[in-house]
Write an enzyme that holds these catalytic residues in place. Sequence first.
Site, PDB file in Angstrom:
ATOM      1  CE  LYS A   1      -2.914   3.185   0.646  1.00  0.00           C
ATOM      2  NZ  LYS A   1      -3.998   3.599  -0.192  1.00  0.00           N
TER       3      LYS A   1
ATOM      4  CB  CYS B   1      -3.372   9.293   0.220  1.00  0.00           C
ATOM      5  SG  CYS B   1      -5.070   9.316   0.817  1.00  0.00           S
TER       6      CYS B   1
HETATM    7  N1  SAJ Z   1      -1.318  15.427  -8.642  1.00  0.00           N
HETATM    8  C1  SAJ Z   1      -0.424  16.114  -9.459  1.00  0.00           C
HETATM    9  N2  SAJ Z   1      -0.119  15.599 -10.673  1.00  0.00           N
HETATM   10  C2  SAJ Z   1      -0.665  14.435 -11.121  1.00  0.00           C
HETATM   11  C3  SAJ Z   1      -1.572  13.728 -10.301  1.00  0.00           C
HETATM   12  C4  SAJ Z   1      -1.872  14.243  -9.054  1.00  0.00           C
HETATM   13  O1  SAJ Z   1       0.100  17.176  -9.084  1.00  0.00           O
HETATM   14  O2  SAJ Z   1      -0.366  14.038 -12.255  1.00  0.00           O
HETATM   15  C5  SAJ Z   1      -1.656  15.952  -7.323  1.00  0.00           C
HETATM   16  C6  SAJ Z   1      -3.160  16.188  -7.144  1.00  0.00           C
HETATM   17  O3  SAJ Z   1      -3.546  17.421  -7.651  1.00  0.00           O
HETATM   18  C7  SAJ Z   1      -3.298  16.094  -5.632  1.00  0.00           C
HETATM   19  C8  SAJ Z   1      -2.267  15.045  -5.257  1.00  0.00           C
HETATM   20  O4  SAJ Z   1      -1.374  14.962  -6.349  1.00  0.00           O
HETATM   21  O5  SAJ Z   1      -2.962  17.313  -4.984  1.00  0.00           O
HETATM   22  C9  SAJ Z   1      -2.818  13.671  -4.942  1.00  0.00           C
HETATM   23  O6  SAJ Z   1      -3.937  13.392  -5.772  1.00  0.00           O
HETATM   24  P1  SAJ Z   1      -4.163  11.990  -6.501  1.00  0.00           P
HETATM   25  O7  SAJ Z   1      -5.376  12.124  -7.309  1.00  0.00           O
HETATM   26  O8  SAJ Z   1      -2.943  11.558  -7.194  1.00  0.00           O
HETATM   27  O9  SAJ Z   1      -4.318  10.940  -5.296  1.00  0.00           O
HETATM   28  P2  SAJ Z   1      -5.196  10.913  -3.942  1.00  0.00           P
HETATM   29  O10 SAJ Z   1      -4.288  11.366  -2.827  1.00  0.00           O
HETATM   30  O11 SAJ Z   1      -6.496  11.581  -4.089  1.00  0.00           O
HETATM   31  O12 SAJ Z   1      -5.449   9.316  -3.799  1.00  0.00           O
HETATM   32  C10 SAJ Z   1      -4.335   8.437  -3.751  1.00  0.00           C
HETATM   33  C11 SAJ Z   1      -4.554   7.294  -4.760  1.00  0.00           C
HETATM   34  N3  SAJ Z   1      -3.315   6.513  -4.889  1.00  0.00           N
HETATM   35  C12 SAJ Z   1      -2.765   6.238  -6.075  1.00  0.00           C
HETATM   36  O13 SAJ Z   1      -3.211   6.636  -7.116  1.00  0.00           O
HETATM   37  C13 SAJ Z   1      -1.552   5.369  -6.057  1.00  0.00           C
HETATM   38  C14 SAJ Z   1      -5.720   6.406  -4.310  1.00  0.00           C
HETATM   39  O14 SAJ Z   1      -5.850   5.293  -5.157  1.00  0.00           O
HETATM   40  C15 SAJ Z   1      -5.485   5.931  -2.864  1.00  0.00           C
HETATM   41  O15 SAJ Z   1      -6.571   5.144  -2.398  1.00  0.00           O
HETATM   42  C16 SAJ Z   1      -5.377   7.157  -1.975  1.00  0.00           C
HETATM   43  O16 SAJ Z   1      -4.237   7.921  -2.422  1.00  0.00           O
HETATM   44  C17 SAJ Z   1      -5.179   6.702  -0.539  1.00  0.00           C
HETATM   45  O17 SAJ Z   1      -6.152   6.783   0.230  1.00  0.00           O
HETATM   46  O18 SAJ Z   1      -4.116   6.187  -0.205  1.00  0.00           O
END
Ligand code: SAJ
Length: 404
Positions: A200, A254
């Site tokens: 995880k 996360c």
């Molecule tokens: N972000 C970027 N660039 C990207 C993608 C995201 O800057 O290309 C930023 C987003 O704007 C945000 C942050 O990263 O601020 C995180 O957003 P996210 O959509 O990547 O992820 P979370 O935190 O909403 O959810 C993640 C997910 N993990 C993965 O994709 C590996 C989700 O599947 C998990 O269940 C969740 O963490 C968790 O609870 O652990």
Amino acid sequence: MNDLNVVGLGYIGLPTALMFASHDVNVVGSDIDVTRVENLQKGEIPFDEEGLQELYDYAQTRKMIRFTSECQSARNYIVAVPTPYDNLTKKVDASYVVASVKSIMQVCPDETTIIIESTIAPGTIDKFIRPIASLSGKTIHLAHAPERIIPGKMIYELNHNSRIIGADDKETRQNVGLLYSSFCKGEIVLTDIRTAEMTKVVENTYRDINIAFANELAKICLKEGMDVYEIIRIANKHPRVSILAPGPGVGGHCIAVDPWFLVGQYPDAQLIRQARLVNDSMPALVLSRLEDIMKANKLEAMSQVGLYGLTYKENVNDTRLSPTIQLLSLCEEKCKSGLKVYDPYVTTDLVDNQYHNLDDFLRDVALVVIMVAHDEISNNIYKLSNKIIFDTRNICTIPGTYKL
Ligand code: SAJ
């Protein structure tokens, strides 16, 4: 007896409890926050998520769920409480999980199964949870079933994502697998507890590093006057390259948190630490770029600038570790104030100079910084045509828009 007690009714626990209750599992949802429990009893859901209200209504009509502020006797428990990190050591702070398991011990029958869903560092169950279970004198089966759902698509992903289930023995693995298969259509992978814990954290760390790479490229391209988005777009045409998008920072509880668990436990994990630092540096980069853009456009007062978006990402109302809030606190450190802020998903006043209507907000600012790519702004981008625009999310095609 209740089939299941879900402990912690937050972003993960609540949808999970409702999902089980909608699939013929008799559920008690408990939370130490009495107000949250009372609100849930009245039908008030604490956060917006597509399909959550419908799931709540369905579970209620089937009379398969009730909400309490204390743990109840049940055959199975799922613990879904926050796991922050200690600011100093960066190690996981398992105190909420520990407190929950201690409360469960007070009421659980012999031969119960406790499933930890909260994200934890590898070894946390052995170090903190197993000793509590052993001391109880009861036979307790421990399992780790970390969640993988993404805010904004939680209900769909709960149903369809593959799940990891870690437990000590084959029987517990299979029993927990069977429980989750009441609703989970994805593959259920059975393994041991430490592998589940590590997997995880690794998933979120992988994403953090990939975003950090994109952010580092953005910094390099800024120095070279090159278009980072075009470079990533072209590079991603390679069959084995898939770079994520740069942005104003990584928020949420996360991706911005879990890699620290590894750094705290394995201080030699330099790449992981560095990626975190790169991502954490982005709000400062946005602020310094904003100051340059203001100078270039002869804008002097921060009050002429509006930040669009307060949440940590698009189309959710979650503001935890939001890059916009980080940027605002950097401004305060520099004694600058007056920045205007608007987010359609944040209806309560959270920061100074916050607006609750897009048109009012736009009327009062000359420069708009797009911090979050909510659909609302993508659908109304034409309203920015007479503004100076700094788009940190690469959604605006109006000529003259500044990008990262
Ligand atoms: N972000 C970027 N660039 C990207 C993608 C995201 O800057 O290309 C930023 C987003 O704007 C945000 C942050 O990263 O601020 C995180 O957003 P996210 O959509 O990547 O992820 P979370 O935190 O909403 O959810 C993640 C997910 N993990 C993965 O994709 C590996 C989700 O599947 C998990 O269940 C969740 O963490 C968790 O609870 O652990």
